[in-house]
Enzyme design. Structure first.
Site: not given
Length: 390
Positions: A357-359
Site C-alpha cells: 500500500t505504501c507504493f
C-alpha cells in the site's frame, strides 16, 4: 492455498452485515417525533457542537430535522446529507488541531497529540464521536476518512506492526530493524522507554514500570516491539480517543459493528466512490508485464465485471483506502510522493496476489486462466488480514 481445486464463487457477506446493522439501528431508533438542529452555514461547526453536545444521547436516535438559518425548506433527507458533509469537512479539518494527516503523503486522518492547545478539546472529541456514530446510525456519509488503524481501534481489533507502515513508515522500519537484527552484535542499546515531542517539549514514556532501567535484549525484544506498536498508536492521544469512543458509544454500541472489518467500516462512513475504470487503466504502470499480456487483459476484464463495492475493496487492498484524490488516479500518492497504480509480475500460480500500500503496487502472479486469476484476486481482497498485505 493451491489452485488444484475448482474455482470457488466469490461471495461477500457485507450486504447481509449492513442489513443486520440497519435492522439494529431501526429497532434502537425512537419512532415518535424528531430532533431539530438549526445551524448557520458560516458557523456550522460551533452551532452543531452547542446543540449536539447538550442533547441527551437517546434523543439523537430520533429522526433528524436539519435547517439552515435564513433558508426555507423541509428536510426530507437532503439537508441532513448536506449537514453531515459540511460538518465533517469542518470538524475534521486539521486547522482546528483535533486531527492531523497521517503523513505528508497520506491524507487519511488520525488524532492530533497536540490537540490540547484547545482547552476544551476533550468535549470536542466526544462531540466528534457522537457525530461519526450519528452518520452510521442515520445512514449518512462524511466528507473525510480516517486511517485504517483508527477504524480498527473503533472496532476494538488488535493493532499490529504492519498497521504502522501506512501511518509512520520510519517508525515501522525502525521496529522492523530491531526485529531482524541482533542488538548485542550491533552494539545497539535500547531500553523499555521512548522519547517523544509534544508542542516543543520532550517527554519520556516508559513502556512498562521501571522501563528506563530495563535493557532490550534478544530474549525480550519481541515484547519491546509489541509494546512500542501499542504505544505508537496511543501516544499522547489516549484521553482524546476515550472521549471520542465515549461519544460514539452513546449513539452506536461498538458491539453492533462486531462483524465488520475496518475496510467495511470505512465504506459505510465515506461511501463508495464512482471509480472510472478508463482513468484507472490510463494511469496504471506495469513491471515485468506488458499492457498486452493476457494476465493484464484478464485483470481489467475482472475490474469491469465486478460490483462497485468490490472495486472499492480492490482499491483499498492495493492503496490502503477506498477514496481517490480529486484528480483521480493521476494524483495517487505513495510513501515517497506521487505514485501511480502499479501491477508487477511476482510469484507463482499457486500464490495469492500481494499488495504494497505504501507504493500502490499489486503483485500479480502469472495465472494461466481467467478463472484462476478471478478466484485468487477476489479471495485476496476479501481476506486481506490473512494474506500478504504490506
Amino acid at each position: 492455498m493451491t489452485s488444484g481445486s475448482a474455482s470457488v464463487p466469490y461471495e461477500r457477506s457485507y450486504q447481509w452485515k449492513f442489513g443486520q446493522f440497519r435492522h439494529i439501528c431501526g429497532r434502537a431508533s425512537l419512532a415518535q417525533g424528531h430532533i431539530k438542529i438549526c445551524v448557520s452555514r458560516n458557523s456550522v461547526f460551533e452551532d452543531s457542537f452547542n446543540q449536539i453536545i447538550n442533547v441527551p444521547a437517546q434523543e439523537l436516535r430520533r429522526r433528524l430535522f436539519i435547517t439552515f438559518k435564513g433558508e426555507e425548506g423541509l428536510d426530507y433527507g437532503g439537508l441532513a446529507r448536506e449537514w453531515f458533509f459540511l460538518l465533517s469537512h469542518e470538524m475534521l479539518n486539521p486547522m482546528y488541531c483535533l486531527f492531523e494527516y497521517a503523513s505528508k503523503n497520506n491524507y487519511s486522518l488520525q488524532i492530533n497529540p497536540a490537540s490540547s492547545v484547545n482547552p476544551h478539546h476533550l468535549a470536542y472529541f466526544k462531540f466528534v464521536g457522537r457525530v461519526i456514530a450519528l452518520a452510521l446510525f442515520h445512514n449518512k456519509y462524511i466528507d473525510k476518512g480516517f486511517t485504517l488503524p483508527f477504524y480498527k481501534r473503533i472496532l476494538d481489533k488488535p493493532l499490529t506492526m504492519l498497521d504502522l507502515k501506512s501511518v509512520d513508515e520510519d517508525f515501522y522500519n525502525s521496529l522492523k530493524w530491531v526485529k531482524e537484527n541482533d542488538l548485542e552484535e550491533c552494539g545497539m542499546e535500547l531500553c523499555f522507554a521512548h522519547e517523544f515531542e509534544v508542542l516543543g517539549e520532550i517527554k519520556v514514556h516508559e513502556l512498562k514500570p521501571g522501563g528506563e532501567d530495563i535493557l532490550v535484549t534478544e530474549e525480550n525484544k519481541e515484547e519491546y516491539v509489541n509494546l512500542m506498536v501499542g504505544w505508537r498508536f496511543t501516544r499522547g492521544v489516549s484521553e482524546q480517543y476515550n472521549a471520542f469512543i465515549q461519544g460514539f458509544n452513546e449513539i452506536v454500541s461498538v458491539k453492533w459493528l462486531q462483524y465488520f472489518d475496518e475496510r467495511e467500516l470505512e465504506i459505510m462512513l465515506v461511501g463508495i466512490q464512482d471509480i472510472d475504470v478508463q482513468d484507472w487503466q490510463a494511469h496504471t504502470i506495469y513491471r515485468n508485464y506488458r499492457r498486452s499480456d493476457k494476465q493484464i487483459q484478464w485483470f481489467w476484464a475482472l475490474v469491469a465485471e465486478i460490483s462497485d463495492e468490490q472495486r472499492s475493496r480492490m482499491l483499498q487492498f492495493v492503496t490502503g483506502t477506498c477514496r481517490l484524490p480529486i484528480g483521480g488516479f493521476s494524483e495517487l500518492m505513495g510513501s515517497n510522493g506521487p505514485q501511480k497504480f502499479c501491477i508487477e509480475r511476482v510469484g507463482k500460480e499457486n500464490w495469492l496476489p500481494r499488495s504494497h500500500t505504501c507504493f500502490n503496487r499489486l503483485d500479480l502472479p502469472p495465472y494461466r486462466s481467467y478463472a484462476v486469476l478471478k478466484e485468487k484476486l477476489l479471495l485476496a481482497i476479501e481476506e486481506t488480514e490473512g494474506f500478504g498485505n504490506e
